[in-house]
Structure formats: C-alpha cells, structure tokens
Design a protein around this motif. Structure first.
Motif, mmCIF file in Angstrom:
data_model
loop_
_atom_site.group_PDB
_atom_site.id
_atom_site.type_symbol
_atom_site.label_atom_id
_atom_site.label_comp_id
_atom_site.label_asym_id
_atom_site.label_seq_id
_atom_site.Cartn_x
_atom_site.Cartn_y
_atom_site.Cartn_z
ATOM 1 N N GLY A 200 62.037 71.174 37.395
ATOM 2 C CA GLY A 200 61.050 72.026 38.062
ATOM 3 C C GLY A 200 60.150 72.706 37.043
ATOM 4 O O GLY A 200 59.529 72.051 36.204
ATOM 5 N N SER A 201 60.102 74.026 37.084
ATOM 6 C CA SER A 201 59.252 74.792 36.169
ATOM 7 C C SER A 201 59.830 74.881 34.758
ATOM 8 O O SER A 201 59.135 75.255 33.816
ATOM 9 C CB SER A 201 59.103 76.218 36.704
ATOM 10 O OG SER A 201 60.362 76.889 36.629
ATOM 11 N N GLY A 202 61.129 74.612 34.615
ATOM 12 C CA GLY A 202 61.801 74.800 33.321
ATOM 13 C C GLY A 202 62.453 76.169 33.181
ATOM 14 O O GLY A 202 63.128 76.435 32.183
ATOM 15 N N VAL B 240 66.868 66.917 33.566
ATOM 16 C CA VAL B 240 66.298 65.668 34.073
ATOM 17 C C VAL B 240 65.390 66.002 35.257
ATOM 18 O O VAL B 240 65.766 66.771 36.134
ATOM 19 C CB VAL B 240 67.411 64.694 34.528
ATOM 20 C CG1 VAL B 240 66.812 63.357 34.953
ATOM 21 C CG2 VAL B 240 68.439 64.492 33.424
ATOM 22 N N GLU B 241 64.187 65.425 35.258
ATOM 23 C CA GLU B 241 63.216 65.652 36.337
ATOM 24 C C GLU B 241 62.674 64.315 36.809
ATOM 25 O O GLU B 241 62.268 63.484 36.017
ATOM 26 C CB GLU B 241 62.091 66.565 35.836
ATOM 27 C CG GLU B 241 60.919 66.731 36.778
ATOM 28 C CD GLU B 241 61.302 67.236 38.169
ATOM 29 O OE1 GLU B 241 62.010 68.252 38.283
ATOM 30 O OE2 GLU B 241 60.892 66.582 39.160
ATOM 31 N N ARG B 242 62.641 64.148 38.136
ATOM 32 C CA ARG B 242 62.204 62.893 38.745
ATOM 33 C C ARG B 242 60.692 62.692 38.639
ATOM 34 O O ARG B 242 60.209 61.580 38.450
ATOM 35 C CB ARG B 242 62.620 62.929 40.228
ATOM 36 C CG ARG B 242 62.360 61.672 41.011
ATOM 37 C CD ARG B 242 62.911 61.820 42.421
ATOM 38 N NE ARG B 242 62.064 62.675 43.236
ATOM 39 C CZ ARG B 242 61.115 62.227 44.053
ATOM 40 N NH1 ARG B 242 60.888 60.937 44.146
ATOM 41 N NH2 ARG B 242 60.390 63.059 44.759
ATOM 42 N N GLY C 102 63.540 61.026 34.970
ATOM 43 C CA GLY C 102 64.418 59.997 35.519
ATOM 44 C C GLY C 102 65.103 60.471 36.784
ATOM 45 O O GLY C 102 64.843 61.572 37.262
ATOM 46 N N ASP C 103 65.971 59.597 37.311
ATOM 47 C CA ASP C 103 66.761 59.935 38.497
ATOM 48 C C ASP C 103 68.041 60.642 38.050
ATOM 49 O O ASP C 103 68.996 60.005 37.619
ATOM 50 C CB ASP C 103 67.085 58.662 39.280
ATOM 51 C CG ASP C 103 67.970 58.955 40.488
ATOM 52 O OD1 ASP C 103 68.246 60.151 40.756
ATOM 53 O OD2 ASP C 103 68.392 57.991 41.153
ATOM 54 N N GLY C 104 68.036 61.954 38.190
ATOM 55 C CA GLY C 104 69.169 62.756 37.745
ATOM 56 C C GLY C 104 70.433 62.566 38.558
ATOM 57 O O GLY C 104 71.504 63.023 38.154
ATOM 58 N N THR C 105 70.338 61.901 39.730
ATOM 59 C CA THR C 105 71.578 61.681 40.494
ATOM 60 C C THR C 105 72.512 60.743 39.731
ATOM 61 O O THR C 105 73.689 60.661 40.037
ATOM 62 C CB THR C 105 71.321 61.109 41.915
ATOM 63 O OG1 THR C 105 70.835 59.769 41.820
ATOM 64 C CG2 THR C 105 70.322 61.963 42.684
ATOM 65 N N LEU D 93 67.254 66.618 46.764
ATOM 66 C CA LEU D 93 67.512 65.779 45.603
ATOM 67 C C LEU D 93 67.272 64.345 46.056
ATOM 68 O O LEU D 93 67.980 63.836 46.937
ATOM 69 C CB LEU D 93 68.964 65.976 45.155
ATOM 70 C CG LEU D 93 69.426 65.233 43.910
ATOM 71 C CD1 LEU D 93 68.815 65.846 42.647
ATOM 72 C CD2 LEU D 93 70.947 65.270 43.801
ATOM 73 N N VAL D 94 66.256 63.702 45.481
ATOM 74 C CA VAL D 94 65.830 62.378 45.941
ATOM 75 C C VAL D 94 66.239 61.344 44.907
ATOM 76 O O VAL D 94 65.796 61.403 43.762
ATOM 77 C CB VAL D 94 64.295 62.349 46.123
ATOM 78 C CG1 VAL D 94 63.841 60.975 46.601
ATOM 79 C CG2 VAL D 94 63.853 63.436 47.088
ATOM 80 N N GLY D 95 67.102 60.407 45.290
ATOM 81 C CA GLY D 95 67.503 59.390 44.321
ATOM 82 C C GLY D 95 68.678 58.574 44.824
ATOM 83 O O GLY D 95 69.109 58.716 45.971
#
Ligand code: SAH
Length: 214
Positions: free
Chosen positions: A90-92, A108-110, A135-138, A208-210
């Motif tokens: 997100g924002s960090g 990790v950020e999508r 990447g996909d953090g899932t 969470l999308v992945g």
C-alpha cells in the motif's frame, strides 16, 4: 532537524487513539510517534492522516486506520533481529512502522504503481531496511523464508498456506480472515508443526487478490 509541524497531531493520535484504547507496548508507541504518517497519504490529505480512520491512497486501496496499524504491530511482537514479511505494501506506512522494530522488512505489493509509490514514500522518510517487491503475496516470498513475523494487510477467505509454511518456528502471523465485507483479525503462532490460532476482533480490509486469495 527541521521541526515537524505535524508532530503535535501525531503525539495526540498515539495518546488518544492508541494508548487509551489499550495498546501499551512502549516500542510500538514510540515507532508510531516517530513515523511521519502524513508523508504516506496523497498530497492535500496531510491533516486527515492523523484522524481515527483509514484513508484512500489511490488505485482503490487504503492506508489502514492508525489504531489497526498499532494493533497488528503489537500482535506481531517483533524483535530487533527479526525478519518480517508484509503482504500488501500500500502506502508503505505499516512497513515503515515495522522497520523501526525489526531487523528488516520485505513488503510485497500486487500493483506496480502502488509499489512504486510505497518505495518513494519510504525513501522520502529515510527508511532503509524495507524492500518493496512487486508480485502475488499470497505465495509469500520463499527466497528469504523463514520469517519471524508475517503480516497480511489485505483480506482473504483463509490464511494463504504458503505463508504458514514460510513462518519460522515460534514466529507470528497476523491477518484479516473472513468474508469480502467483514473479517476477523487472526494471530497464528507456529510451534514446530503446530499452528495456534487466536482471534483479535472484527476488522475491514480491501481484498487480497491472488492465487491463494480472492
Ligand atoms: N499496509 C498498507 C495498506 C495495505 S492496503 C499501508 O500501510 O498503507 C492493501 C494492499 O494490498 C493494496 O495496496 C493491494 O494492492 C495489496 N494487495 C492485494 N492483494 C495482494 C496480493 N496478492 N499480493 C500483494 N499485495 C496485494
């Protein structure tokens, strides 16, 4: 150092929104007093950064409410030599708070644009021990596993199994788990091959999308 005009608002945020609601770990409170949250929100929203609510950061994403950042940080119980994995940069901001308590943070950020923004924000406030990865953090980040702490800042129907595998023995994982609109904050502690689950109250996060998410 240049005086920070937002410091009084930040100290009040920690006192009224966080300490008075029962979070007393002095390291967590200090980290929140030190990270300039107004530099992690879109320009023009600096004052809102210290209000008791989440805020939009673009791309349909949000920076979590200060109390939720504090609560998740306290539940993660990070030590100075710990390596922490965050899913959802997100924002960090959450990563910047964790970076003050841990040895290092990988987040990790999508969404590439969101990751770039997190990197810029972290650089601007001088945080050096956070690596932002797209990447996909899932799926976690097996290259640098195991992690003593894993924090998921987007909501999934269940804890992604790769994250449980990448948790160190004795490590803690904190994640919102449940439906699309409302979730329960879950804390998992790994003890060898066993995982102990605790519940820490209702929360509301973006999905969470992945592969192992929605
Ligand atoms: N921790 C952030 C707030 C996170 S908002 C902060 O302190 O500001 C949730 C973030 O999770 C969004 O940026 C969203 O793009 C990201 N996200 C959603 N699914 C993801 C996935 N599978 N892997 C990595 N990031 C993901």
């Amino acid at each position: 150092m240049v005086r920070d005009p937002y410091e009084p608002m930040r100290l009040a945020m920690v006192e009224y929104q966080i300490a008075r609601r029962g979070i007393h770990d002095p390291r967590v409170l200090d980290a929140l007093r030190q990270v300039p949250r107004h530099l992690f929100v879109p320009p023009g929203f600096e004052r809102e950064a210290y209000e008791d609510s989440p805020l939009p950061i673009g791309q349909g994403q949000t920076i979590s409410q200060p109390y939720i950042v504090a609560l998740m940080t306290a539940l993660l119980d990070v030590g100075p030599d710990d390596r922490v994995l965050e899913i959802g940069a997100g924002s960090g901001y959450q990563a910047a708070v964790l970076a003050r308590l841990a040895g290092g943070v990988i987040t990790v950020e999508r969404l590439p644009e969101v990751a770039a923004q997190a990197r810029r924000n972290l650089e601007r406030v001088g945080v050096k021990n956070v690596e932002v990865v797209v990447g996909d953090g899932t799926r976690g980040r097996p290259e640098s596993a195991p992690y003593q702490g894993i924090i998921v800042t987007a909501a999934a129907p269940r804890v992604p199994p790769p994250l449980l595998e990448q948790l160190a023995d004795g490590g803690r994982l904190v994640a919102p788990v449940g439906g699309r609109d409302l979730q329960e904050l879950v804390r998992v502690v790994r003890r060898g091959g066993r995982y102990e689950y605790e519940h820490a109250g209702p929360v509301r996060f973006v999905p969470l999308v992945g592969e192992h998410g929605w």
